[in-house]
Design an enzyme around this catalytic site. Structure first.
Site, PDB file in Angstrom:
ATOM      1  N   ARG A  24     -49.196 -52.817 -46.079  1.00  0.00           N
ATOM      2  CA  ARG A  24     -50.382 -53.840 -45.182  1.00  0.00           C
ATOM      3  C   ARG A  24     -50.927 -54.911 -45.978  1.00  0.00           C
ATOM      4  O   ARG A  24     -52.063 -55.105 -45.910  1.00  0.00           O
ATOM      5  CB  ARG A  24     -50.582 -52.986 -45.685  1.00  0.00           C
ATOM      6  CG  ARG A  24     -51.091 -51.219 -44.691  1.00  0.00           C
ATOM      7  CD  ARG A  24     -50.638 -51.644 -43.094  1.00  0.00           C
ATOM      8  NE  ARG A  24     -51.212 -50.136 -42.657  1.00  0.00           N
ATOM      9  CZ  ARG A  24     -49.573 -48.986 -42.772  1.00  0.00           C
ATOM     10  NH1 ARG A  24     -48.421 -50.055 -43.433  1.00  0.00           N
ATOM     11  NH2 ARG A  24     -49.537 -48.086 -41.963  1.00  0.00           N
TER      12      ARG A  24
ATOM     13  N   SER B 199     -56.217 -46.378 -39.176  1.00  0.00           N
ATOM     14  CA  SER B 199     -56.269 -46.320 -40.881  1.00  0.00           C
ATOM     15  C   SER B 199     -57.175 -47.205 -41.573  1.00  0.00           C
ATOM     16  O   SER B 199     -56.946 -47.919 -41.299  1.00  0.00           O
ATOM     17  CB  SER B 199     -54.696 -46.000 -42.013  1.00  0.00           C
ATOM     18  OG  SER B 199     -53.524 -45.163 -40.865  1.00  0.00           O
TER      19      SER B 199
ATOM     20  N   GLU C 140     -58.614 -50.827 -44.964  1.00  0.00           N
ATOM     21  CA  GLU C 140     -57.025 -51.702 -44.712  1.00  0.00           C
ATOM     22  C   GLU C 140     -57.559 -52.521 -43.056  1.00  0.00           C
ATOM     23  O   GLU C 140     -57.518 -53.277 -42.927  1.00  0.00           O
ATOM     24  CB  GLU C 140     -55.970 -50.693 -43.512  1.00  0.00           C
ATOM     25  CG  GLU C 140     -54.942 -51.651 -43.017  1.00  0.00           C
ATOM     26  CD  GLU C 140     -54.171 -50.719 -42.587  1.00  0.00           C
ATOM     27  OE1 GLU C 140     -53.855 -49.827 -43.583  1.00  0.00           O
ATOM     28  OE2 GLU C 140     -53.839 -50.517 -40.579  1.00  0.00           O
TER      29      GLU C 140
HETATM   30  P1  FAD Z   1     -56.549 -57.981 -34.825  1.00  0.00           P
HETATM   31  O1  FAD Z   1     -57.465 -56.842 -34.585  1.00  0.00           O
HETATM   32  O2  FAD Z   1     -57.508 -58.394 -33.291  1.00  0.00           O
HETATM   33  O3  FAD Z   1     -56.422 -58.905 -35.638  1.00  0.00           O
HETATM   34  C1  FAD Z   1     -56.292 -58.538 -37.176  1.00  0.00           C
HETATM   35  C2  FAD Z   1     -56.015 -59.438 -37.839  1.00  0.00           C
HETATM   36  O4  FAD Z   1     -55.114 -60.105 -37.853  1.00  0.00           O
HETATM   37  C3  FAD Z   1     -57.867 -59.873 -37.750  1.00  0.00           C
HETATM   38  O5  FAD Z   1     -57.813 -60.916 -38.982  1.00  0.00           O
HETATM   39  C4  FAD Z   1     -57.219 -61.754 -36.697  1.00  0.00           C
HETATM   40  O6  FAD Z   1     -58.169 -63.319 -37.322  1.00  0.00           O
HETATM   41  C5  FAD Z   1     -55.209 -61.736 -37.527  1.00  0.00           C
HETATM   42  N1  FAD Z   1     -55.273 -62.145 -36.317  1.00  0.00           N
HETATM   43  C6  FAD Z   1     -55.105 -61.363 -34.666  1.00  0.00           C
HETATM   44  N2  FAD Z   1     -53.825 -62.605 -34.559  1.00  0.00           N
HETATM   45  C7  FAD Z   1     -53.987 -63.535 -35.109  1.00  0.00           C
HETATM   46  C8  FAD Z   1     -53.252 -64.600 -34.946  1.00  0.00           C
HETATM   47  N3  FAD Z   1     -51.977 -65.045 -33.843  1.00  0.00           N
HETATM   48  N4  FAD Z   1     -52.975 -65.687 -36.181  1.00  0.00           N
HETATM   49  C9  FAD Z   1     -53.833 -65.542 -36.879  1.00  0.00           C
HETATM   50  N5  FAD Z   1     -53.640 -64.024 -37.492  1.00  0.00           N
HETATM   51  C10 FAD Z   1     -54.465 -62.789 -35.892  1.00  0.00           C
HETATM   52  N6  FAD Z   1     -50.957 -50.956 -37.923  1.00  0.00           N
HETATM   53  C11 FAD Z   1     -50.224 -50.509 -39.196  1.00  0.00           C
HETATM   54  O7  FAD Z   1     -49.934 -51.507 -39.389  1.00  0.00           O
HETATM   55  N7  FAD Z   1     -49.464 -49.314 -38.851  1.00  0.00           N
HETATM   56  C12 FAD Z   1     -49.709 -47.887 -37.947  1.00  0.00           C
HETATM   57  O8  FAD Z   1     -49.166 -47.172 -37.574  1.00  0.00           O
HETATM   58  C13 FAD Z   1     -50.740 -48.408 -37.126  1.00  0.00           C
HETATM   59  N8  FAD Z   1     -51.805 -47.752 -36.604  1.00  0.00           N
HETATM   60  C14 FAD Z   1     -53.022 -47.835 -35.771  1.00  0.00           C
HETATM   61  C15 FAD Z   1     -53.344 -46.916 -34.374  1.00  0.00           C
HETATM   62  C16 FAD Z   1     -53.816 -46.949 -33.842  1.00  0.00           C
HETATM   63  C17 FAD Z   1     -55.064 -46.049 -33.039  1.00  0.00           C
HETATM   64  C18 FAD Z   1     -54.916 -48.506 -33.717  1.00  0.00           C
HETATM   65  C19 FAD Z   1     -56.091 -48.378 -33.334  1.00  0.00           C
HETATM   66  C20 FAD Z   1     -54.500 -49.027 -35.084  1.00  0.00           C
HETATM   67  C21 FAD Z   1     -53.350 -49.071 -35.769  1.00  0.00           C
HETATM   68  N9  FAD Z   1     -53.015 -49.530 -36.486  1.00  0.00           N
HETATM   69  C22 FAD Z   1     -51.676 -49.978 -37.244  1.00  0.00           C
HETATM   70  C23 FAD Z   1     -53.803 -51.181 -37.064  1.00  0.00           C
HETATM   71  C24 FAD Z   1     -53.590 -51.914 -35.370  1.00  0.00           C
HETATM   72  O9  FAD Z   1     -52.867 -51.340 -34.429  1.00  0.00           O
HETATM   73  C25 FAD Z   1     -52.601 -53.131 -36.274  1.00  0.00           C
HETATM   74  O10 FAD Z   1     -53.355 -53.989 -37.599  1.00  0.00           O
HETATM   75  C26 FAD Z   1     -51.556 -54.235 -35.245  1.00  0.00           C
HETATM   76  O11 FAD Z   1     -50.757 -54.975 -36.034  1.00  0.00           O
HETATM   77  C27 FAD Z   1     -53.498 -55.418 -35.026  1.00  0.00           C
HETATM   78  O12 FAD Z   1     -53.414 -55.884 -34.029  1.00  0.00           O
HETATM   79  P2  FAD Z   1     -53.798 -56.832 -33.174  1.00  0.00           P
HETATM   80  O13 FAD Z   1     -53.446 -57.948 -32.706  1.00  0.00           O
HETATM   81  O14 FAD Z   1     -55.299 -55.924 -32.458  1.00  0.00           O
HETATM   82  O15 FAD Z   1     -54.914 -57.570 -34.299  1.00  0.00           O
HETATM   83  N1  EPU Z   2     -53.626 -35.446 -44.551  1.00  0.00           N
HETATM   84  C1  EPU Z   2     -54.545 -34.844 -44.800  1.00  0.00           C
HETATM   85  N2  EPU Z   2     -55.366 -35.152 -44.789  1.00  0.00           N
HETATM   86  C2  EPU Z   2     -56.211 -35.937 -43.128  1.00  0.00           C
HETATM   87  C3  EPU Z   2     -54.696 -37.000 -42.875  1.00  0.00           C
HETATM   88  C4  EPU Z   2     -53.545 -37.041 -44.028  1.00  0.00           C
HETATM   89  O1  EPU Z   2     -54.801 -33.968 -46.301  1.00  0.00           O
HETATM   90  O2  EPU Z   2     -56.649 -36.078 -42.691  1.00  0.00           O
HETATM   91  C5  EPU Z   2     -52.070 -35.680 -44.895  1.00  0.00           C
HETATM   92  C6  EPU Z   2     -50.657 -34.977 -44.486  1.00  0.00           C
HETATM   93  O3  EPU Z   2     -50.876 -34.131 -44.547  1.00  0.00           O
HETATM   94  C7  EPU Z   2     -49.344 -35.924 -45.449  1.00  0.00           C
HETATM   95  C8  EPU Z   2     -49.788 -37.134 -45.458  1.00  0.00           C
HETATM   96  O4  EPU Z   2     -51.982 -37.002 -45.217  1.00  0.00           O
HETATM   97  O5  EPU Z   2     -49.193 -35.075 -46.561  1.00  0.00           O
HETATM   98  C9  EPU Z   2     -50.050 -38.275 -44.773  1.00  0.00           C
HETATM   99  O6  EPU Z   2     -50.217 -37.773 -44.011  1.00  0.00           O
HETATM  100  P1  EPU Z   2     -49.850 -39.092 -42.247  1.00  0.00           P
HETATM  101  O7  EPU Z   2     -48.126 -38.916 -42.053  1.00  0.00           O
HETATM  102  O8  EPU Z   2     -50.692 -38.769 -41.528  1.00  0.00           O
HETATM  103  O9  EPU Z   2     -49.896 -40.594 -42.802  1.00  0.00           O
HETATM  104  P2  EPU Z   2     -50.795 -41.511 -43.618  1.00  0.00           P
HETATM  105  O10 EPU Z   2     -50.253 -41.880 -45.064  1.00  0.00           O
HETATM  106  O11 EPU Z   2     -52.845 -40.730 -42.510  1.00  0.00           O
HETATM  107  C10 EPU Z   2     -49.782 -43.771 -42.285  1.00  0.00           C
HETATM  108  C11 EPU Z   2     -49.471 -44.646 -42.450  1.00  0.00           C
HETATM  109  C12 EPU Z   2     -50.660 -44.862 -40.887  1.00  0.00           C
HETATM  110  C13 EPU Z   2     -49.225 -44.756 -40.032  1.00  0.00           C
HETATM  111  C14 EPU Z   2     -48.346 -43.813 -40.746  1.00  0.00           C
HETATM  112  C15 EPU Z   2     -47.106 -42.658 -40.342  1.00  0.00           C
HETATM  113  C16 EPU Z   2     -51.458 -46.213 -43.839  1.00  0.00           C
HETATM  114  C17 EPU Z   2     -52.494 -46.683 -44.130  1.00  0.00           C
HETATM  115  N3  EPU Z   2     -51.557 -45.730 -42.815  1.00  0.00           N
HETATM  116  O12 EPU Z   2     -50.627 -42.536 -42.796  1.00  0.00           O
HETATM  117  O13 EPU Z   2     -50.514 -46.682 -39.926  1.00  0.00           O
HETATM  118  O14 EPU Z   2     -49.213 -44.676 -38.418  1.00  0.00           O
HETATM  119  O15 EPU Z   2     -48.551 -43.552 -42.314  1.00  0.00           O
HETATM  120  O16 EPU Z   2     -46.708 -43.932 -40.536  1.00  0.00           O
HETATM  121  O17 EPU Z   2     -50.478 -46.493 -44.593  1.00  0.00           O
HETATM  122  C18 EPU Z   2     -52.651 -47.623 -39.678  1.00  0.00           C
HETATM  123  O18 EPU Z   2     -51.964 -48.535 -40.849  1.00  0.00           O
HETATM  124  O19 EPU Z   2     -53.469 -47.536 -39.267  1.00  0.00           O
HETATM  125  C19 EPU Z   2     -51.757 -45.841 -39.530  1.00  0.00           C
HETATM  126  C20 EPU Z   2     -52.135 -45.521 -38.393  1.00  0.00           C
END
Ligand code: FAD
Ligand code: EPU
Length: 343
Positions: free
Chosen positions: A169, A243, A339
């Site tokens: 990240r 997250s 994050e």
């Molecule tokens: P924004 O929120 O608009 O921007 C994020 C940052 O990037 C800010 O600092 C912004 O200034 C900068 N930025 C954006 N675009 C540009 C650009 N073109 N040039 C320079 N800077 C820029 N993330 C994960 O890694 N894994 C996950 O599994 C994951 N699951 C998610 C689930 C949900 C339900 C939600 C709501 C979010 C999740 N995220 C996850 C976080 C998020 O979706 C990602 O970080 C995504 O890449 C952000 O994209 P955005 O376009 O919305 O960025």
């Molecule tokens: N867990 C708990 N309680 C909770 C949530 C999770 O005990 O309330 C435990 C789960 O049981 C599991 C472990 O934590 O053993 C990991 O949980 P999960 O698989 O849901 O993944 P996570 O670590 O919570 C990460 C990323 C997610 C990504 C998923 C799948 C980070 C900070 N988050 O979540 O990314 O989608 O793994 O790879 O690394 C994001 O970055 O926004 C994001 C959603």
């Protein structure tokens, strides 16, 4: 190119926070961006050095107050195959393209490598910012290069893999080059022959439940979509940014001390010998899961996700995150790191 003033950011961030932006403008090409920077409010108002903030889908942001500056919403589009060799295809994608739509485009064309990253909200331009990751895959594995526009120098730079300093990240754009560049396109190297990643989390279990006999990138994408939909709140229904904290890593000694005190704790070994802990588990153990005060809360199915049920302010969500951070530190001696980008 229209510049709006004092507009609500509620539709532009998935947390649904109603902070205001002093100025807001969308751009769909570098010419417009350069013009905006040259003639926009940044240079024409008395306070000529207003800060700028680039916005994609707003899915990784928490606005804790009004933004007294210029929001630049990236709407640069385009998906172009630029070259191919025996094993790979190179696709250049405009930073304003929706990420998940691009994943679906790749699946449609049988380009493998990002199927595990299905359904992550936001735009292509933000994918290198924090090296997005999920289900055992990170963007750095398919990253080829990106083009970024330097806000002060007003010129384009190319960043290759080693320039980006990708980590968990993390990238150089969150540190040394913070707020200096606008990413305008990203080129990914996709595989012609898929390498399936199914060992992470519940993917295998879900594929079995779906009755999949022959593995494919589409099947993996669908499995990931099903798993994500079952535990992560849809921002269209409940405001959130995924997250809120990163999963923390601790030294082996610290892990062993924690394991003796909390036998149920799980740690996943990193390449450098430290152990990664599940922040969601730590937060749940502190009793926060399902907590709600006013409209700010902790998701009942995933304690790592903070939510805005409707009208919470960004500051209320931030304060809640501060309390969570403190209690986790008191109980486990582990300091969580956010994050989400706090603005
Ligand atoms: P924004 O929120 O608009 O921007 C994020 C940052 O990037 C800010 O600092 C912004 O200034 C900068 N930025 C954006 N675009 C540009 C650009 N073109 N040039 C320079 N800077 C820029 N993330 C994960 O890694 N894994 C996950 O599994 C994951 N699951 C998610 C689930 C949900 C339900 C939600 C709501 C979010 C999740 N995220 C996850 C976080 C998020 O979706 C990602 O970080 C995504 O890449 C952000 O994209 P955005 O376009 O919305 O960025
Ligand atoms: N867990 C708990 N309680 C909770 C949530 C999770 O005990 O309330 C435990 C789960 O049981 C599991 C472990 O934590 O053993 C990991 O949980 P999960 O698989 O849901 O993944 P996570 O670590 O919570 C990460 C990323 C997610 C990504 C998923 C799948 C980070 C900070 N988050 O979540 O990314 O989608 O793994 O790879 O690394 C994001 O970055 O926004 C994001 C959603």
């Amino acid at each position: 190119m229209q510049i709006q003033e004092n507009i609500s950011l509620k539709p532009f961030n998935t947390f649904g926070i109603g902070a205001k932006a002093r100025y807001f403008s969308a751009f769909s090409n570098v010419g417009d961006l350069a013009e905006l920077l040259a003639h926009g409010p940044r240079l024409t108002t008395p306070d000529s050095r207003l800060p700028t903030l680039v916005l994609g889908g707003g899915s990784n942001m928490l606005f804790t107050k009004d933004f007294n500056g210029v929001i630049l919403k990236n709407e640069m589009k385009g998906i172009e195959k630029i070259s191919e060799d025996e094993n790979s295809v190179y696709i250049k994608v405009g930073a304003g393209e929706n990420w998940h739509q691009f994943v679906l485009y790749c699946i449609e064309n049988n380009y493998a490598g990002i199927e595990n990253l299905s359904l992550i909200p936001g735009c292509v331009g933000a994918t290198p910012m924090q090296n997005i990751g999920a289900y055992g895959v990170e963007i750095k594995e398919v990253f080829h290069e990106l083009t970024a526009f330097h806000l002060e120098e007003k010129s384009n730079y190319t960043f290759r893999l080693k320039d980006c300093q990708f980590g968990y990240r993390d990238s150089v754009f969150k540190h040394k080059y913070k707020n200096q560049f606008v990413i305008i396109n990203v080129t990914y190297r996709l595989n012609k022959q898929p390498v399936f990643h199914t060992s992470y989390g519940a993917i295998e279990q879900e594929l079995e439940r779906m009755g999949i006999k022959e593995l494919s990138i589409r099947a993996i994408s669908n499995a990931v979509i099903n798993i994500r939909s079952s535990k992560l709140p849809d921002p269209k229904e409940v405001g959130n940014a995924g997250s809120f904290f990163k999963n923390p890593s601790v030294e082996k000694d610290k892990y062993e001390q924690l394991k003796s005190e909390f036998p149920a704790i799980a740690g996943y070994e990193n390449a450098d010998g430290t152990l990664k802990l599940a922040a969601g588990w730590l937060i749940e153990q502190c009793g926060w899961k399902g907590y709600r005060q006013g409209d700010a809360g902790v998701h009942p199915k995933q304690a790592l996700v903070l939510v805005n049920y409707n009208n919470a302010s960004g500051y209320e969500v931030y304060e809640l995150s501060e309390r969570i951070l403190q209690t986790v530190n008191e109980k486990f001696g582990v300091l969580l790191e956010r994050e989400v980008n706090i603005i």
